[in-house]
Design a protein around this motif. Structure first.
Motif, PDB file in Angstrom:
ATOM      1  N   ARG A 258      49.016  40.403  45.372  1.00  0.00           N
ATOM      2  CA  ARG A 258      49.596  41.400  44.481  1.00  0.00           C
ATOM      3  C   ARG A 258      48.991  41.198  43.091  1.00  0.00           C
ATOM      4  O   ARG A 258      48.940  40.074  42.586  1.00  0.00           O
ATOM      5  CB  ARG A 258      51.109  41.251  44.431  1.00  0.00           C
ATOM      6  CG  ARG A 258      51.775  41.521  45.775  1.00  0.00           C
ATOM      7  CD  ARG A 258      53.293  41.525  45.666  1.00  0.00           C
ATOM      8  NE  ARG A 258      53.912  41.770  46.969  1.00  0.00           N
ATOM      9  CZ  ARG A 258      54.053  42.965  47.522  1.00  0.00           C
ATOM     10  NH1 ARG A 258      53.638  44.045  46.865  1.00  0.00           N
ATOM     11  NH2 ARG A 258      54.604  43.106  48.713  1.00  0.00           N
ATOM     12  N   CYS A 259      48.543  42.279  42.467  1.00  0.00           N
ATOM     13  CA  CYS A 259      47.893  42.187  41.153  1.00  0.00           C
ATOM     14  C   CYS A 259      47.842  43.570  40.514  1.00  0.00           C
ATOM     15  O   CYS A 259      47.981  44.587  41.208  1.00  0.00           O
ATOM     16  CB  CYS A 259      46.477  41.624  41.302  1.00  0.00           C
ATOM     17  SG  CYS A 259      45.413  42.584  42.398  1.00  0.00           S
ATOM     18  N   LEU A 281      51.221  25.179  40.562  1.00  0.00           N
ATOM     19  CA  LEU A 281      51.433  24.253  41.672  1.00  0.00           C
ATOM     20  C   LEU A 281      52.912  24.077  41.961  1.00  0.00           C
ATOM     21  O   LEU A 281      53.715  23.953  41.033  1.00  0.00           O
ATOM     22  CB  LEU A 281      50.834  22.876  41.333  1.00  0.00           C
ATOM     23  CG  LEU A 281      49.313  22.789  41.165  1.00  0.00           C
ATOM     24  CD1 LEU A 281      48.917  21.347  40.925  1.00  0.00           C
ATOM     25  CD2 LEU A 281      48.602  23.323  42.386  1.00  0.00           C
ATOM     26  N   GLY A 282      53.273  24.054  43.251  1.00  0.00           N
ATOM     27  CA  GLY A 282      54.649  23.725  43.630  1.00  0.00           C
ATOM     28  C   GLY A 282      55.541  24.937  43.770  1.00  0.00           C
ATOM     29  O   GLY A 282      55.306  25.991  43.177  1.00  0.00           O
ATOM     30  N   PRO A 288      57.676  34.896  42.830  1.00  0.00           N
ATOM     31  CA  PRO A 288      57.907  35.349  44.196  1.00  0.00           C
ATOM     32  C   PRO A 288      56.651  35.801  44.937  1.00  0.00           C
ATOM     33  O   PRO A 288      56.640  35.829  46.155  1.00  0.00           O
ATOM     34  CB  PRO A 288      58.870  36.532  44.013  1.00  0.00           C
ATOM     35  CG  PRO A 288      58.568  37.040  42.626  1.00  0.00           C
ATOM     36  CD  PRO A 288      58.202  35.828  41.828  1.00  0.00           C
ATOM     37  N   ASP A 289      55.617  36.217  44.217  1.00  0.00           N
ATOM     38  CA  ASP A 289      54.435  36.773  44.866  1.00  0.00           C
ATOM     39  C   ASP A 289      53.303  35.753  44.950  1.00  0.00           C
ATOM     40  O   ASP A 289      53.240  34.786  44.181  1.00  0.00           O
ATOM     41  CB  ASP A 289      53.942  38.000  44.096  1.00  0.00           C
ATOM     42  CG  ASP A 289      54.947  39.137  44.137  1.00  0.00           C
ATOM     43  OD1 ASP A 289      55.567  39.313  45.203  1.00  0.00           O
ATOM     44  OD2 ASP A 289      55.113  39.812  43.117  1.00  0.00           O
ATOM     45  N   ASN A 290      52.394  36.014  45.871  1.00  0.00           N
ATOM     46  CA  ASN A 290      51.131  35.273  45.956  1.00  0.00           C
ATOM     47  C   ASN A 290      51.326  33.770  46.094  1.00  0.00           C
ATOM     48  O   ASN A 290      50.725  32.973  45.370  1.00  0.00           O
ATOM     49  CB  ASN A 290      50.252  35.578  44.726  1.00  0.00           C
ATOM     50  CG  ASN A 290      49.984  37.061  44.557  1.00  0.00           C
ATOM     51  OD1 ASN A 290      49.961  37.802  45.541  1.00  0.00           O
ATOM     52  ND2 ASN A 290      49.789  37.490  43.326  1.00  0.00           N
ATOM     53  N   ARG A 291      52.173  33.361  47.046  1.00  0.00           N
ATOM     54  CA  ARG A 291      52.384  31.935  47.341  1.00  0.00           C
ATOM     55  C   ARG A 291      51.614  31.569  48.612  1.00  0.00           C
ATOM     56  O   ARG A 291      51.635  32.311  49.594  1.00  0.00           O
ATOM     57  CB  ARG A 291      53.867  31.642  47.570  1.00  0.00           C
ATOM     58  CG  ARG A 291      54.705  31.640  46.313  1.00  0.00           C
ATOM     59  CD  ARG A 291      56.145  31.266  46.669  1.00  0.00           C
ATOM     60  NE  ARG A 291      56.961  31.164  45.488  1.00  0.00           N
ATOM     61  CZ  ARG A 291      57.033  30.079  44.706  1.00  0.00           C
ATOM     62  NH1 ARG A 291      56.313  29.025  45.014  1.00  0.00           N
ATOM     63  NH2 ARG A 291      57.805  30.059  43.644  1.00  0.00           N
ATOM     64  N   GLU A 341      51.845  23.642  47.849  1.00  0.00           N
ATOM     65  CA  GLU A 341      52.034  25.080  47.704  1.00  0.00           C
ATOM     66  C   GLU A 341      51.503  25.505  46.349  1.00  0.00           C
ATOM     67  O   GLU A 341      51.744  24.839  45.338  1.00  0.00           O
ATOM     68  CB  GLU A 341      53.519  25.440  47.826  1.00  0.00           C
ATOM     69  CG  GLU A 341      53.743  26.957  47.834  1.00  0.00           C
ATOM     70  CD  GLU A 341      55.193  27.313  48.112  1.00  0.00           C
ATOM     71  OE1 GLU A 341      55.468  27.881  49.185  1.00  0.00           O
ATOM     72  OE2 GLU A 341      56.041  27.030  47.251  1.00  0.00           O
ATOM     73  N   ILE A 342      50.767  26.599  46.339  1.00  0.00           N
ATOM     74  CA  ILE A 342      50.263  27.143  45.079  1.00  0.00           C
ATOM     75  C   ILE A 342      50.745  28.587  44.943  1.00  0.00           C
ATOM     76  O   ILE A 342      51.048  29.257  45.936  1.00  0.00           O
ATOM     77  CB  ILE A 342      48.730  27.102  44.995  1.00  0.00           C
ATOM     78  CG1 ILE A 342      48.106  27.965  46.103  1.00  0.00           C
ATOM     79  CG2 ILE A 342      48.218  25.672  45.058  1.00  0.00           C
ATOM     80  CD1 ILE A 342      46.620  28.154  45.944  1.00  0.00           C
ATOM     81  N   ALA A 343      50.830  29.030  43.707  1.00  0.00           N
ATOM     82  CA  ALA A 343      51.178  30.421  43.420  1.00  0.00           C
ATOM     83  C   ALA A 343      50.161  30.977  42.440  1.00  0.00           C
ATOM     84  O   ALA A 343      49.752  30.297  41.496  1.00  0.00           O
ATOM     85  CB  ALA A 343      52.589  30.516  42.843  1.00  0.00           C
ATOM     86  N   VAL A 344      49.747  32.211  42.691  1.00  0.00           N
ATOM     87  CA  VAL A 344      48.784  32.884  41.815  1.00  0.00           C
ATOM     88  C   VAL A 344      49.525  34.019  41.115  1.00  0.00           C
ATOM     89  O   VAL A 344      49.742  35.085  41.714  1.00  0.00           O
ATOM     90  CB  VAL A 344      47.591  33.428  42.630  1.00  0.00           C
ATOM     91  CG1 VAL A 344      46.573  34.077  41.694  1.00  0.00           C
ATOM     92  CG2 VAL A 344      46.935  32.314  43.436  1.00  0.00           C
ATOM     93  N   PRO A 345      49.980  33.803  39.873  1.00  0.00           N
ATOM     94  CA  PRO A 345      50.790  34.820  39.180  1.00  0.00           C
ATOM     95  C   PRO A 345      50.051  36.154  39.077  1.00  0.00           C
ATOM     96  O   PRO A 345      48.909  36.201  38.609  1.00  0.00           O
ATOM     97  CB  PRO A 345      51.029  34.204  37.796  1.00  0.00           C
ATOM     98  CG  PRO A 345      50.837  32.733  37.997  1.00  0.00           C
ATOM     99  CD  PRO A 345      49.779  32.605  39.046  1.00  0.00           C
ATOM    100  N   ARG A 346      50.681  37.206  39.480  1.00  0.00           N
ATOM    101  CA  ARG A 346      50.027  38.515  39.522  1.00  0.00           C
ATOM    102  C   ARG A 346      49.592  38.972  38.133  1.00  0.00           C
ATOM    103  O   ARG A 346      48.555  39.628  37.986  1.00  0.00           O
ATOM    104  CB  ARG A 346      50.949  39.549  40.170  1.00  0.00           C
ATOM    105  CG  ARG A 346      52.268  39.760  39.445  1.00  0.00           C
ATOM    106  CD  ARG A 346      53.231  40.639  40.229  1.00  0.00           C
ATOM    107  NE  ARG A 346      52.671  41.961  40.469  1.00  0.00           N
ATOM    108  CZ  ARG A 346      53.282  42.873  41.219  1.00  0.00           C
ATOM    109  NH1 ARG A 346      54.425  42.600  41.810  1.00  0.00           N
ATOM    110  NH2 ARG A 346      52.737  44.055  41.383  1.00  0.00           N
TER     111      ARG A 346
END
Length: 357
Positions: A258-259, A281-282, A288-291, A341-346
Motif C-alpha cells: 500500500r502506498c 522493525l518489530g 497496520p499496512d505493509n507488514r 517482522e518489518i513494516a514499510v510505512p505507506r
C-alpha cells in the motif's frame, strides 16, 4: 532583486556541453551548495561565475550588474580552491595581505585588516609561519582569510575540504558555516560530498550532466527527492521496479504494498523507493499496512547504527536495506540469521515513473 542571477548559462568545450542552460537565483547572504558527481558541471559553473571561464551562451548578473564577460579582476568575489593555492614564499600574514596590497590600500589599513582576519580564523599564533609549516586545516584557514580580506560580496569555495582528513573536514566545515553566518557573505560551495552539503547549505543545487536536477533546502532534498538520481545520490535508498495494481496499491512480483499512487494510473510501471531508516522493525509499531516476516541476511556495523540486509520469508527474492539504531540493535539482540517482522510505512514510500531521471 536576487543578489546573483544566472540566466540559461551554457558552457561548451567543442562538441561537449559541460553546463546546459542553467538558470538560478541566489539571494544575498545565502549559502548555496552545488552538489553532484564528478563531471556534472558544478566546477565549470563556478568558474563561469568567477570569470575564469566565460559561458558560451547565457547571462550572469551580480548585484544588479551584468558580469557575464567581465574578467575576474573586475568582479566582486573571493575564491578558495581545493589546493589552497597559497604562496609558499610568503608568511601567513603576507598571504592574507596579498590581495589588499594589490588594491593599493595603505599599510596601516592592511595591517589592521590582516590582524582582524587572523583573529577571525584563529591563526594569530601562526602569523609569521610559512605554508609548509602549517597543517592542511590551517592552510585552508589562511586561504579562507585571504579570500575574505577585501570584504567581497560573493565567496566561492571549490571543493575546499576534500583534501583534508575526516575529523579536520568536519571541524572546518562547521567553522566555515559559522563564519559565513557571522559575516553574512553570499557563498557558493562546490562539493561532491552529500553530507557536507546537507550540513552547511541553506539550499542545495543538485546537478547531473550539466543540468540542475533539483533545488531545495537540505531537508527538502533529502525527504522529497524529485528524481531517482537525487534520491540515490543524496543518502541511501531502496529501489524496486513495481506496477500500479490499483489506486493506493503497487505490486512487486508476488508482493503487494500500500502506498500513495497520486499521479499514476492502473498498470503504470513505476520505481518504488524507500529510505533504509524509514523501515520499521518489530510488531510493536502501530503500522497496520505493509507488514512482512523476513530474515537478516547480512549486517554492517556503521557506528551509531547497523545496516541490515533483509530478505527471504514473505519478501521472497526481494532484498531490503534497513538502518537500525545501535540501541535498538542491543535491545532486540539483532543478528544475522534472525527472523523478524518489518513494516514499510505507506507514507514514507515514494513512486517515480519508470525511466525517470
Amino acid at each position: 532583486m536576487s543578489y546573483l542571477v544566472l540566466e540559461r548559462v551554457t558552457k561548451r568545450f567543442g562538441s561537449f556541453t559541460a553546463v546546459d542552460g542553467v538558470s538560478l537565483a541566489i539571494e544575498e547572504g545565502e549559502f548555496v551548495c552545488f552538489l553532484g558527481p564528478s563531471g556534472c558541471g558544478k566546477t565549470t559553473l563556478l568558474r563561469n561565475i568567477a570569470g575564469l571561464d566565460f559561458p558560451s551562451t547565457g547571462r550572469i548578473v551580480q548585484a544588479g550588474r551584468e558580469v557575464t564577460r567581465l574578467p575576474p579582476r573586475e568582479r566582486d568575489f573571493g575564491i578558495v580552491f581545493q589546493s589552497y593555492a597559497l604562496f609558499p614564499n610568503l608568511t601567513v600574514r603576507r598571504n592574507i595581505a596579498y590581495g589588499l596590497e594589490n588594491r593599493g590600500m595603505g599599510r596601516h589599513a592592511i595591517n589592521a585588516r590582516v590582524e582582524e582576519l587572523l583573529e577571525l580564523v584563529g591563526l594569530q599564533e601562526h602569523a609569521d609561519k610559512y605554508p609548509a609549516q602549517l597543517s592542511g586545516g590551517q592552510q585552508q584557514r589562511v586561504a579562507l582569510a585571504r579570500a575574505l580580506a577585501p570584504s567581497p560580496g560573493l565567496l566561492l569555495l571549490d571543493e575546499p575540504l576534500s583534501a583534508l582528513d575526516a575529523k579536520v573536514r568536519l571541524r572546518l566545515r562547521r567553522e566555515i558555516r559559522d563564519l559565513q553566518r557571522r559575516l553574512g557573505v553570499t557563498t557558493i560551495m562546490v562539493t561532491h560530498d552529500q553530507e557536507e552539503a546537507l550540513s552547511v547549505a541553506d539550499r542545495i543545487v543538485v546537478m547531473k550532466d550539466g543540468r540542475i536536477e533539483q533545488i531545495g533546502t537540505p531537508i527538502d532534498i533529502y525527504q522529497n527527492p524529485a528524481t531517482p538520481f537525487v534520491a540515490d545520490f543524496v543518502g541511501t535508498m531502496n529501489f524496486f521496479r513495481a506496477r500500479v495494481k490499483r489506486p493506493g496499491l503497487c505490486e512487486l512480483g508476488a508482493l503487494s504494498l500500500r502506498c500513495p499512487t497520486d499521479g499514476f494510473h492502473q498498470g503504470d510501471e513505476v520505481i518504488l523507493a524507500i529510505r533504509p531508516e524509514d523501515v520499521v522493525l518489530g510488531a510493536s509499531e502501530p503500522q497496520p499496512d505493509n507488514r512482512f516476516r523476513a530474515e537478516v541476511l547480512h549486517s554492517d556495523f556503521l557506528g551509531p547504527y547497523l545496516r541490515l540486509d533483509v530478505g527471504r520469508g514473505e519478501l521472497g527474492a526481494l532484498r531490503l536495506i534497513v538502518d537500525c539504531p545501535i540501541n535498538l540493535v542491543r535491545q532486540r539482540q539483532l543478528r544475522e540469521g534472525m527472523e523478524l517482522e518489518i513494516a514499510v510505512p505507506r507514507d514514507r514510500i515514494r513512486l517515480y515513473a519508470d525511466g525517470a531521471g
